[in-house]
Design an enzyme around this catalytic site. Structure first.
Site, PDB file in Angstrom:
ATOM      1  N   ARG A 172       0.823  -1.226   0.000  1.00  0.00           N
ATOM      2  CA  ARG A 172       0.000   0.000   0.000  1.00  0.00           C
ATOM      3  C   ARG A 172       0.854   1.273   0.000  1.00  0.00           C
ATOM      4  O   ARG A 172       0.502   2.271   0.635  1.00  0.00           O
ATOM      5  CB  ARG A 172      -0.950   0.038   1.203  1.00  0.00           C
ATOM      6  CG  ARG A 172      -2.019  -1.030   1.186  1.00  0.00           C
ATOM      7  CD  ARG A 172      -2.979  -0.817   0.017  1.00  0.00           C
ATOM      8  NE  ARG A 172      -4.195  -1.606   0.190  1.00  0.00           N
ATOM      9  CZ  ARG A 172      -4.326  -2.885  -0.186  1.00  0.00           C
ATOM     10  NH1 ARG A 172      -3.334  -3.516  -0.777  1.00  0.00           N
ATOM     11  NH2 ARG A 172      -5.466  -3.524   0.011  1.00  0.00           N
ATOM     12  N   SER A 245     -10.869  -0.476   3.017  1.00  0.00           N
ATOM     13  CA  SER A 245     -10.144  -0.631   4.284  1.00  0.00           C
ATOM     14  C   SER A 245      -9.708   0.737   4.785  1.00  0.00           C
ATOM     15  O   SER A 245      -9.056   1.480   4.067  1.00  0.00           O
ATOM     16  CB  SER A 245      -8.882  -1.471   4.078  1.00  0.00           C
ATOM     17  OG  SER A 245      -9.196  -2.731   3.566  1.00  0.00           O
ATOM     18  N   GLU A 342      -5.226   3.892   5.925  1.00  0.00           N
ATOM     19  CA  GLU A 342      -4.851   3.621   4.535  1.00  0.00           C
ATOM     20  C   GLU A 342      -5.218   4.790   3.629  1.00  0.00           C
ATOM     21  O   GLU A 342      -4.418   5.207   2.798  1.00  0.00           O
ATOM     22  CB  GLU A 342      -5.524   2.331   4.064  1.00  0.00           C
ATOM     23  CG  GLU A 342      -4.977   1.846   2.743  1.00  0.00           C
ATOM     24  CD  GLU A 342      -5.916   0.917   2.023  1.00  0.00           C
ATOM     25  OE1 GLU A 342      -6.934   1.384   1.486  1.00  0.00           O
ATOM     26  OE2 GLU A 342      -5.626  -0.283   2.004  1.00  0.00           O
TER      27      GLU A 342
END
Ligand code: EPU
Length: 350
Positions: A172, A245, A342
């Protein structure tokens, strides 16, 4: 008859952003520039109406939270072309303009008979945003396929081309995410294949294919399995506001993971980015702290997936951020593990 060239960008003052972020929170930008041709970016950045020093890029708005109104102009790239730029009969390079819908790119690739992106089906957002946070799902990350990323460097005002290796991809993460707003991704080129081996090892995929009655999975069938899994496990942002998320799965030193797993049977532990690290399931940690399905006013945690914060209607970005901080604090207190968001948080720091 004299023909006028279409303007290379459209400027929208005092732009309403509530339909441009999948959380659906209310926010306004002083200016939104919709850029039709990325070649116009250098010109936009010298336009006196455009406060170039505070500019921020807006993709599909599916990985950000407006905790406050942005104080500078937003740039959205409108071009959404998809084409093949290299083909040796087996290995194919595709090129997507930044404004193309990511899921549209996955489906287009499959329609060309190209495999590689099927595990990344149904991820919201644009092709241009995909390399920024190195989108990943069901055991595949987009960075594995990136041949090149083209971007406008707002600092040097030059168009640059990075090879996959130069993008600094990690879980990520990428060089683009590490320097927010420096680069405006204009196009991505990805390596796909006509005879890719499907990747089926992530939990749930084989079972879903079996439930579909598939015994010889093609890339298109794997994409269908992923779509079915995602629809069942993740709330649809078109129905209830969310940004997927909200937290990254935390990466911790292997001995820390071992100690936690010993004390908490059932905690999923995955391999980390490097040898001495492990990735823990943030969803499990959050659910264990009792947050799944929690609701405070219109800000809540999805009852479908503990990692997803949801806006039941009128939550503000600040309320969602306050809830996220409470969740992280409780996980920290109970397990000693810090959680990192995130999505990008605009107007506040974590
Ligand atoms: N789990 C719980 N409670 C829940 C949900 C999950 O305890 O409410 C546990 C279960 O043990 C489950 C495990 O967590 O087996 C893993 O769940 P899941 O397969 O949904 O994966 P995840 O690690 O929670 C990651 C990505 C998702 C991606 C899925 C599938 C991150 C931060 N998230 O979630 O990506 O779709 O894997 O590959 O890495 C996103 O980034 O927005 C996103 C949705």
């Amino acid at each position: 008859m004299k023909r006028t060239m279409p303007a290379p960008w459209t400027l929208i003052p005092d732009a309403d952003l509530s339909a441009r972020n999948t959380f659906g929170v209310a926010a306004r930008a002083p200016l939104l520039a919709e850029v039709h041709d990325p070649a116009a970016l250098p010109g936009l950045f010298t336009d006196p109406r455009f406060d170039a020093g505070r500019a921020m890029v807006l993709g599909g708005g599916s990985n950000l939270l407006f905790a406050a109104d942005p104080d500078g102009p937003l740039v959205a790239l409108a071009a959404g072309g998809m084409r093949i730029v290299g083909d040796d009969g087996r290995n194919v390079v595709v090129r997507f303009d930044a404004g193309a819908s990511w899921h549209g790119c996955v489906m287009w690739s499959l329609a060309q008979g190209l495999g590689g992106l099927e595990n990344l089906a149904l991820i919201p957002g644009t092709a241009g945003a995909a390399p920024i946070q190195n989108i990943g799902a069901y055991g595949v990350e987009v960075g594995e396929h990136v041949v090149a990323v083209e971007a406008f460097d707002t600092r040097s005002r030059a168009m640059l081309r990075f090879t996959g290796d130069e993008c600094g991809f990690a879980y990520r993460d990428s060089r683009f995410k590490r320097e927010p707003d420096r680069y405006i991704v204009t196009a991505v080129e990805l390596a796909l294949s006509r005879d890719a081996e499907p990747r089926l090892d992530y939990a749930g995929i084989r079972d879903e294919l079996a439930a579909m009655g598939v015994d010889a999975p093609t890339p298109a069938l794997v994409a269908e399995a992923v779509v079915r899994l995602r629809r069942r496990k993740l709330p649809d942002p078109a129905v209830v506001g969310n940004a997927g998320s909200f937290f990254k799965n935390p990466i911790v030193p292997a001995p820390v993971a071992q100690a936690l797993a010993a004390g908490h049977p059932g905690l999923p532990v995955y391999r980390g980015d490097g040898e001495g690290t492990r990735k823990l399931s943030a969803a499990w940690l959050i659910e264990a702290c009792g947050w799944k399905g929690y609701r405070d006013g219109d800000a809540g945690v999805s009852a479908q997936h503990a990692l997803v914060l949801v806006n039941h209607g009128g939550a503000t970005g600040a309320q969602l951020l306050a809830l996220a901080r409470r969740i992280a604090a409780s996980v920290q207190e109970r397990f000693g593990v810090p959680l990192e968001p995130e999505p990008r948080i605009v107007g506040a720091s974590w």
